[in-house]
Design a protein around this motif. Structure first.
Motif, PDB file in Angstrom:
ATOM      1  N   MET A  19      -3.040   3.694  -2.570  1.00 56.63           N
ATOM      2  CA  MET A  19      -3.182   2.751  -3.671  1.00 56.63           C
ATOM      3  C   MET A  19      -2.609   1.412  -3.223  1.00 56.63           C
ATOM      4  SD  MET A  19      -1.749   3.261  -7.546  1.00 56.63           S
ATOM      5  CE  MET A  19      -2.581   2.504  -8.929  1.00 56.63           C
ATOM      6  N   LEU A  20      -3.389   0.352  -3.386  1.00 58.69           N
ATOM      7  CA  LEU A  20      -2.942  -0.990  -3.010  1.00 58.69           C
ATOM      8  C   LEU A  20      -2.501  -1.738  -4.256  1.00 58.69           C
ATOM      9  CD1 LEU A  20      -2.648  -3.116  -0.764  1.00 58.69           C
ATOM     10  CD2 LEU A  20      -4.982  -3.850  -1.296  1.00 58.69           C
ATOM     11  N   LEU A  21      -1.281  -2.266  -4.216  1.00 58.72           N
ATOM     12  CA  LEU A  21      -0.695  -2.918  -5.386  1.00 58.72           C
ATOM     13  C   LEU A  21      -0.124  -4.277  -5.009  1.00 58.72           C
ATOM     14  CD1 LEU A  21       1.327   0.230  -6.347  1.00 58.72           C
ATOM     15  CD2 LEU A  21      -0.443  -0.693  -7.818  1.00 58.72           C
ATOM     16  N   GLN A  29       0.846  -1.194   0.000  1.00 61.37           N
ATOM     17  CA  GLN A  29       0.000   0.000   0.000  1.00 61.37           C
ATOM     18  C   GLN A  29       0.879   1.241   0.000  1.00 61.37           C
ATOM     19  OE1 GLN A  29      -3.829   0.311   2.118  1.00 61.37           O
ATOM     20  NE2 GLN A  29      -2.924   2.004   3.259  1.00 61.37           N
ATOM     21  N   VAL A  30       0.679   2.080  -1.009  1.00 62.07           N
ATOM     22  CA  VAL A  30       1.417   3.333  -1.137  1.00 62.07           C
ATOM     23  C   VAL A  30       0.457   4.476  -0.829  1.00 62.07           C
ATOM     24  CG1 VAL A  30       2.758   4.821  -2.665  1.00 62.07           C
ATOM     25  CG2 VAL A  30       2.909   2.332  -2.904  1.00 62.07           C
ATOM     26  N   THR A  31       0.791   5.276   0.160  1.00 59.32           N
ATOM     27  CA  THR A  31      -0.034   6.418   0.548  1.00 59.32           C
ATOM     28  C   THR A  31       0.753   7.699   0.326  1.00 59.32           C
ATOM     29  OG1 THR A  31      -1.207   5.132   2.230  1.00 59.32           O
ATOM     30  CG2 THR A  31      -1.309   7.532   2.424  1.00 59.32           C
ATOM     31  N   GLY A  32       0.176   8.620  -0.425  1.00 56.83           N
ATOM     32  CA  GLY A  32       0.790   9.920  -0.642  1.00 56.83           C
ATOM     33  C   GLY A  32       0.107  10.968   0.218  1.00 56.83           C
ATOM     34  N   VAL A  33       0.895  11.836   0.839  1.00 59.26           N
ATOM     35  CA  VAL A  33       0.367  12.894   1.703  1.00 59.26           C
ATOM     36  C   VAL A  33       0.820  14.240   1.145  1.00 59.26           C
ATOM     37  CG1 VAL A  33       0.217  13.806   4.046  1.00 59.26           C
ATOM     38  CG2 VAL A  33       0.553  11.344   3.684  1.00 59.26           C
TER      39      VAL A  33
END
Length: 245
Positions: free
Chosen positions: A137-139, A120-124
């Motif tokens: 986004m889960l990849l 899971q990639v989280t952008g802040v």
């Protein structure tokens, strides 16, 4: 493209006027804080009001800065080459948007979490006045091209950062970005399938329910590829005395 906010006849934008109004409210609260006759309960309510006002100020400043910034953000050229075609590299995206973001008081950071279901990639996206927005986004791990575990993690992470950053800033790349198909977002079960799983899990032993929550969280987060095997497993574990006939 964002539409610039137009000032009124006095040269003030709605954002400017609202910020001035909020500042006036804060000044009233600060004066009340210096008054020894103001009781504690009233002071707490005033401080809560001040916090809400500050949050509103930060949100409005964020929105105004975002609207201004988006008029300057260009479309990013797709100069990277992968097995599935051209794509805009993370480096090109960051190099292009960083000075524009800094000009308008923005910065971005990422959180990477490894889960059983993937990465899971989280952008802040943070603004200098305190407001922030984030998206995730889960990849799955990108194992295409005989990548080892480290390479698979790096490929999916880079792919996720690119798309999360573009989503946060509402920017586009020139052409169709097909790179990263192997690291495409995980397709989740349909609402109907999630309902089936919820019904099954309620008639399973507590240990099975705890396992399910630990692995998936909730029925809607189950990958579609897991559905058939998971449903069969839950049907075997379901307690006969609690199943509906």
């Amino acid at each position: 493209m964002a539409i610039p906010i137009q000032p009124d006849a006095n040269g003030k934008t709605p954002v400017t006027q609202s910020l001035q109004d909020s500042t006036a409210i804060i000044q009233v609260i600060e004066r009340a804080a210096l008054n020894p006759e103001v009781d504690i309960d009233k002071m707490e309510r005033l401080l809560q009001m001040q916090e809400r006002v500050l949050d509103r100020q930060a949100l409005m400043a964020y929105s105004a800065a975002m609207a201004a910034m988006q008029t300057e953000l260009p479309s990013i050229a797709e100069r990277g080459q992968g097995n599935n075609g051209a794509y805009a590299t993370l480096e090109d995206i960051v190099d292009t948007v960083r000075p524009i973001m800094q000009k308008h008081g923005f910065a971005v950071s990422f959180r990477i979490q490894t889960q059983e279901r993937g990465i899971q990639v989280t952008g802040v996206l943070m603004h200098q006045d305190g407001h922030r927005e984030e998206t995730s986004m889960l990849l799955p791990a990108d194992t295409s091209g005989s990548k080892n575990a480290v390479q698979a993690f790096g490929s999916s992470t880079s792919y996720g950062k690119r798309y999360v950053l573009c989503a946060l800033l509402n920017i586009t790349t020139r052409g169709q970005d097909d790179n990263g198909q192997a690291a495409a977002p995980v397709k989740l079960v349909t609402s109907f399938q999630a309902g089936q799983l919820r019904q099954l899990i309620t008639v399973c032993p507590a240990a099975t329910q705890e396992w399910f929550v630990g692995k998936y969280g909730e029925a809607e987060q189950v990958p579609r590829s897991d559905f058939d095997k998971l449903r069969a497993s839950l049907q075997k574990r379901a307690r006969p005395d609690r199943q509906h006939h």
